[in-house]
Scaffold this active site. Structure first.
Site, PDB file in Angstrom:
ATOM      1  N   HIS A  17       0.834  -1.201   0.000  1.00 31.99           N
ATOM      2  CA  HIS A  17       0.000   0.000   0.000  1.00 31.99           C
ATOM      3  C   HIS A  17       0.871   1.256   0.000  1.00 31.99           C
ATOM      4  O   HIS A  17       0.637   2.196  -0.760  1.00 31.99           O
ATOM      5  CB  HIS A  17      -0.871   0.069   1.266  1.00 31.99           C
ATOM      6  CG  HIS A  17      -1.848  -1.038   1.433  1.00 31.99           C
ATOM      7  ND1 HIS A  17      -1.931  -1.788   2.582  1.00 31.99           N
ATOM      8  CD2 HIS A  17      -2.794  -1.541   0.599  1.00 31.99           C
ATOM      9  CE1 HIS A  17      -2.890  -2.685   2.454  1.00 31.99           C
ATOM     10  NE2 HIS A  17      -3.429  -2.570   1.259  1.00 31.99           N
ATOM     11  N   LYS A  41     -18.412  -6.310   8.259  1.00 28.49           N
ATOM     12  CA  LYS A  41     -17.151  -6.981   7.954  1.00 28.49           C
ATOM     13  C   LYS A  41     -16.336  -7.119   9.231  1.00 28.49           C
ATOM     14  O   LYS A  41     -16.351  -6.230  10.081  1.00 28.49           O
ATOM     15  CB  LYS A  41     -16.396  -6.114   6.925  1.00 28.49           C
ATOM     16  CG  LYS A  41     -15.531  -6.903   5.958  1.00 28.49           C
ATOM     17  CD  LYS A  41     -14.928  -5.985   4.912  1.00 28.49           C
ATOM     18  CE  LYS A  41     -13.580  -6.512   4.461  1.00 28.49           C
ATOM     19  NZ  LYS A  41     -12.948  -5.633   3.453  1.00 28.49           N
ATOM     20  N   ARG A  90      -1.462  -6.146  -8.604  1.00 29.07           N
ATOM     21  CA  ARG A  90      -0.339  -7.072  -8.438  1.00 29.07           C
ATOM     22  C   ARG A  90      -0.325  -8.157  -9.502  1.00 29.07           C
ATOM     23  O   ARG A  90       0.713  -8.559  -9.985  1.00 29.07           O
ATOM     24  CB  ARG A  90      -0.416  -7.746  -7.060  1.00 29.07           C
ATOM     25  CG  ARG A  90      -0.094  -6.790  -5.933  1.00 29.07           C
ATOM     26  CD  ARG A  90      -0.525  -7.363  -4.618  1.00 29.07           C
ATOM     27  NE  ARG A  90      -1.959  -7.660  -4.643  1.00 29.07           N
ATOM     28  CZ  ARG A  90      -2.673  -8.074  -3.601  1.00 29.07           C
ATOM     29  NH1 ARG A  90      -2.077  -8.263  -2.450  1.00 29.07           N
ATOM     30  NH2 ARG A  90      -3.958  -8.306  -3.710  1.00 29.07           N
ATOM     31  N   SER A 128      -2.503  -8.628   2.139  1.00 27.66           N
ATOM     32  CA  SER A 128      -2.983  -8.400   3.502  1.00 27.66           C
ATOM     33  C   SER A 128      -3.507  -9.675   4.162  1.00 27.66           C
ATOM     34  O   SER A 128      -3.292  -9.898   5.353  1.00 27.66           O
ATOM     35  CB  SER A 128      -4.096  -7.338   3.509  1.00 27.66           C
ATOM     36  OG  SER A 128      -3.545  -6.050   3.435  1.00 27.66           O
TER      37      SER A 128
END
Lengths: 156, 156, 156, 156, 156, 156
Positions: A17, A41, A90, A128
């Site tokens: 990030h 979440k 990515r 992550s």
């Protein structure tokens, strides 16, 4: 004034990030790091903790602002006068996922453009989910987070 | 001594898994089938059941060892003196997912290499999730599991 | 004795190739770098030049052998008693291409297995075509080739 | 002053190119459309013709400059004081190809960033190769090129 | 009589679904829209609501039948005498997922073929998950659902 | 009458092509195998040879017609009154390429739909380029071509 939003969960912020944000900074007058705070979440770290880490990482970057939000990203862009969204890519799975969201956001509000930057090669595996997995299993995740907060992740 | 780990949920073991394991065997002196036993994850079959099936499939293969583990895969590799991880690939989504994990594991411990084998074409659609779905809906999943345990999956 | 073939054009060899070869070496007793020499294909560098560079890079690696070949890779494997082919993967386009070739080779001769290694992240963008393009346009390609031969690529 | 380069063959320019350029314009003070003029490459249309069409399409856009170049894109960026490269993405094959080039360019000159925009959905199938194929076979390609030059492509 | 099944959650039906169904209709004598009703899955809208919307969208299409089902799709095909399954594809992630299911279904019952249609470009970003997200966050999702039911989705 | 076109180079026809054609046949009243005959393209086998092989493979299939064509596929569809194009898919690279062509064809003539079938798993690696490569290098390609013409490909 060119304002961009960099939305995410940042659970926690990684060097992936940080890399995208620092490389995108020269393009904008303000870059808002928008921390998702979705009540449905489950996060590993609290919103407060996630926020504090990001603030520490960018404390010397006057253009960076750190806020949290709930709701649609395009609505939050409008509220913050941001006309650009920045996202890192990515690999092609990331790309398929992110490009769909970018196109939907553009259809919801065609004044908002999403810009993609390719992750710097040596960071392209930072993920992550895997970082959280390392933390949960008491592994040393310090090499995957920004220098400014590394000491919080070193395995004792 | 070359030792490899083949980690997975094996919920249940399929002919796809068996194919990769048998093709990788000649490369190693020992191949450890490491059954994930994550307390936060829900499995269709118990660890005991999953273990028994795998043991039955490889009972004549002296090089194969069957164990369960919790925690980081790289930590378990170190504990077992395994320096290779073996994974099968079926399509480019598999590849994007698995290559990220392989790179993260290599960054956590650079003495560990992940080797990929491409699934034999006629097995490239075998997918544990769909196999479980067939079982849950009382379908006949026997053609998707190794011969040695097929009788347990035939629909009566 | 476990023998593997690492086939390619190596026009020229890059740090991406070198990385995959060094990481695969511990698995085998012999690793044959097989330089494609296809009369219908145009190369930037001569077979002799490509061979010399590779020999220099691996001159201290007793397990590495450097040869050239024309014809089908599986035929050459048989001739050299190699039962494994090693290939590096950088992204999902590589994967789709390489996995098809691996499956075809396995169908032509099922005693031959192809093993894939994921390129180390910081090398995942190294691409022979682009390296050649840099050389053709008088750019400095030295950072993309192995240390042992870098001086031949430095832009004066 | 923020200057970006949009490199390509533009053989011919399509509504896909035009869309990406117009959406990227607000980000920059100058956007240079850099037409590749590679002597080893065969083009359907002459450099002069390709240039004229692009100039006509953007004749009212003061920020747009149209130039041709040969050589490495990063060298041309430096010459033009451009620190950003803009590219459009249509699908994951595009992405794999373009992200590799972006990473190589960043390694050749880390002051240059590549920004990607996702093609607007209804234009995501526009492909110069297919457009050329239509033209070669006397089909009507006018709906795939910018309005300003459509009359040159209408099938009589 | 050629009968096809178009299975899905339709939570809610989008213009993407409608587009695929209308384009597939000329191929078949009957097209059954099969609404998944899985007790273990959470839906945003009730089965009744999802069914009513679809019925309204296709009320003038005599060939279209709307039913709900639980269990394996191939079992439901057999029950309905459907020998074809129709699916839309938007990008390569969709493709990897759907092609695996198609191959598994073909292995479970080789009398059943799955036909894929590529989503019309301007609809290729429509995604039920994102549409639900818009609805949950009180956004206006009306432009993403078929005309016949748009009034139910307009944000007041 | 439902007529479909299956276009290709068929240089030579493989068991992959045959599989897709036989599985698509039940959907149509006529299926035209359209052999590309592009004067700018180099083929390994003559148009006559490619045609004869295909005719032999489908000599008992009354619905199959074998023709050659040059020019745009959509123009040839119109000429033949074909409103469907059939294509096989093997992996996501195929998908990205074929879906773009399908969308362009639909934009050139929206009365033409392209239907995709996923290659049967055990045939998913069959690739004409590799088959030609085997033939050029005097390998035995007979297992990759339809039974009816296998004797022409056996290595003596």
């Amino acid at each position: 004034m060119k304002t961009a939003l960099f939305p995410g969960s940042f659970d926690p912020i990684t060097i992936g990030h940080e890399n995208i944000i620092r490389r995108a900074l020269p393009l904008f007058d303000k870059l808002i790091i928008a921390i998702g705070s979705n009540t449905n979440k489950k996060y590993l770290f609290s919103l407060e903790q996630r926020t504090n880490w990001i603030k520490k990482v960018f404390e010397k970057d006057a253009k960076v602002e750190v806020v949290s939000y709930d709701g649609l990203t395009v609505d939050f862009c409008k509220k913050m006068n941001a006309t650009f969204i920045v996202r890192g890519l990515r690999n092609s799975s990331d790309y398929n996922y992110e490009s769909t969201i970018a196109q939907m956001n553009h259809q919801l509000d065609n004044s908002i453009e999403t810009l993609f930057l390719q992750t710097t090669p040596h960071l392209s595996a930072i993920n992550s989910t895997i970082v959280r997995d390392i933390i949960i299993h008491k592994g040393d995740a310090s090499k995957f987070v920004p220098k400014a907060i590394q000491q919080d992740f070193i395995k004792k």
